[in-house]
Design a protein around this motif. Structure first.
Motif, short mmCIF file in Angstrom:
data_model
loop_
_atom_site.label_atom_id
_atom_site.label_comp_id
_atom_site.label_asym_id
_atom_site.label_seq_id
_atom_site.Cartn_x
_atom_site.Cartn_y
_atom_site.Cartn_z
N ASN A 42 10.49 8.90 -25.89
CA ASN A 42 9.74 10.12 -25.56
C ASN A 42 9.49 10.99 -26.79
O ASN A 42 8.47 11.65 -26.87
CB ASN A 42 10.47 10.93 -24.50
N ILE A 43 10.44 11.00 -27.72
CA ILE A 43 10.24 11.83 -28.92
C ILE A 43 9.56 11.05 -30.04
O ILE A 43 9.08 11.63 -31.00
CB ILE A 43 11.57 12.44 -29.40
N GLY A 44 9.50 9.71 -29.93
CA GLY A 44 8.75 8.90 -30.88
C GLY A 44 9.40 8.70 -32.23
O GLY A 44 8.74 8.31 -33.19
N VAL A 45 10.69 8.95 -32.33
CA VAL A 45 11.39 8.81 -33.60
C VAL A 45 12.10 7.47 -33.63
O VAL A 45 12.75 7.08 -32.66
CB VAL A 45 12.42 9.96 -33.79
N ILE A 46 11.95 6.75 -34.75
CA ILE A 46 12.69 5.51 -34.94
C ILE A 46 13.56 5.65 -36.19
O ILE A 46 13.28 6.46 -37.06
CB ILE A 46 11.77 4.27 -35.09
N ASN A 47 14.61 4.85 -36.25
CA ASN A 47 15.45 4.82 -37.44
C ASN A 47 15.07 3.56 -38.21
O ASN A 47 15.31 2.45 -37.75
CB ASN A 47 16.93 4.81 -37.04
N TYR A 48 14.47 3.74 -39.39
CA TYR A 48 14.02 2.61 -40.19
C TYR A 48 14.94 2.42 -41.39
O TYR A 48 15.36 3.41 -42.01
CB TYR A 48 12.57 2.84 -40.65
N PRO A 49 15.28 1.16 -41.71
CA PRO A 49 16.17 0.90 -42.84
C PRO A 49 15.71 1.60 -44.12
O PRO A 49 14.53 1.58 -44.45
CB PRO A 49 16.12 -0.62 -43.00
N PHE A 50 16.63 2.20 -44.82
CA PHE A 50 16.45 2.92 -46.09
C PHE A 50 15.73 4.27 -45.94
O PHE A 50 15.86 5.12 -46.80
CB PHE A 50 15.68 2.09 -47.14
N LEU A 51 14.97 4.46 -44.87
CA LEU A 51 14.19 5.68 -44.72
C LEU A 51 14.77 6.64 -43.69
O LEU A 51 14.40 7.81 -43.66
CB LEU A 51 12.74 5.36 -44.35
N GLY A 52 15.64 6.15 -42.82
CA GLY A 52 16.23 6.99 -41.79
C GLY A 52 15.27 7.25 -40.64
O GLY A 52 14.43 6.40 -40.32
N ASP A 53 15.37 8.42 -40.04
CA ASP A 53 14.55 8.76 -38.88
C ASP A 53 13.14 9.14 -39.31
O ASP A 53 12.96 10.00 -40.19
CB ASP A 53 15.16 9.93 -38.11
N ILE A 54 12.15 8.49 -38.69
CA ILE A 54 10.75 8.85 -38.93
C ILE A 54 10.04 8.97 -37.58
O ILE A 54 10.29 8.20 -36.67
CB ILE A 54 10.01 7.85 -39.86
N ASN A 55 9.18 9.98 -37.48
CA ASN A 55 8.44 10.24 -36.24
C ASN A 55 7.08 9.54 -36.32
O ASN A 55 6.31 9.78 -37.24
CB ASN A 55 8.25 11.74 -36.05
N LEU A 56 6.79 8.68 -35.33
CA LEU A 56 5.57 7.89 -35.36
C LEU A 56 4.54 8.31 -34.32
O LEU A 56 3.40 7.86 -34.37
CB LEU A 56 5.92 6.40 -35.16
N VAL A 57 4.92 9.15 -33.36
CA VAL A 57 3.98 9.56 -32.32
C VAL A 57 2.81 10.31 -32.95
O VAL A 57 2.99 11.20 -33.78
CB VAL A 57 4.67 10.43 -31.25
N GLY A 58 1.60 9.91 -32.55
CA GLY A 58 0.40 10.56 -33.05
C GLY A 58 -0.17 9.93 -34.31
O GLY A 58 -1.26 10.31 -34.75
N LEU A 59 0.54 8.95 -34.88
CA LEU A 59 0.05 8.28 -36.08
C LEU A 59 -0.68 6.99 -35.71
O LEU A 59 -0.38 6.37 -34.69
CB LEU A 59 1.21 7.94 -37.02
N THR A 60 -1.63 6.57 -36.54
CA THR A 60 -2.26 5.26 -36.36
C THR A 60 -1.37 4.22 -37.04
O THR A 60 -0.49 4.56 -37.84
CB THR A 60 -3.66 5.22 -37.00
N ALA A 61 -1.62 2.94 -36.76
CA ALA A 61 -0.86 1.87 -37.41
C ALA A 61 -1.04 1.93 -38.92
O ALA A 61 -0.08 1.74 -39.68
CB ALA A 61 -1.29 0.51 -36.86
#
Length: 165
Positions: A42-61
């Motif tokens: 629901n909040i669109g945040v993922i935890n990506y290796p080396f980068l930590g939490d990033i919010n992807l909702v509203g972004l294009t691929a």
């Protein structure tokens, strides 16, 4: 304000924006440990290796690719080749004069007519030429007038109106 759906269809899908419920796959060429497949919450945040939490909702691929490329470039990789694909789109919802209203998995190039077929078909009183779609356009829920041949998008709420005779 109600506007016609055709004016926004082609332009909006070319710039598909990620939302809650989308399943995406992020991969970096030659870096198996950086491959992530996840469903956006629901909040669109993922935890990506080396980068930590990033919010992807509203972004294009493409924007996600650029964001991850920028984060990995230099400190972690010399020239990362990042790929982001949508594995599964968020569902659409259909109600009104259909036999089985509810949420259904989205499929590309899905018309109102095909969506109604997924929902068990139109009822006897359905008016397929009178359809209302609620779509999020640039963060604003917008009502669109549509017909059975118009294309719907992930996250749309489709209402098939009834005829009065």
């Amino acid at each position: 304000m109600i506007i016609a759906v055709q004016a926004h269809s082609a332009q909006q899908f070319d710039q598909y924006r990620l939302g809650s419920g989308d399943v995406i796959k992020i991969s970096v060429f030659g870096q198996q440990d950086l491959m992530v497949e996840t469903k956006l919450s629901n909040i669109g945040v993922i935890n990506y290796p080396f980068l930590g939490d990033i919010n992807l909702v509203g972004l294009t691929a493409n924007e996600v690719e650029a964001l991850i490329d920028k984060g990995l470039r230099g400190d972690y990789l010399v020239n990362p080749s990042v790929s982001v694909t949508v594995v599964e789109y968020r569902p659409f919802f259909i109600d009104g004069a259909v036999n089985k209203p509810g949420g259904y998995p989205y499929q590309p190039a899905l018309s109102v007519n095909k969506a109604a077929a997924l929902a068990g078909g139109y009822t006897e009183r359905a008016n397929p030429s009178k359809v209302l779609i609620i779509r999020n356009i640039s963060g604003v829920e917008t009502e669109l007038e549509a017909t059975e041949i118009d294309i719907i998008f992930p996250g749309d709420i489709v209402t098939v109106k009834e005829r009065f005779f």
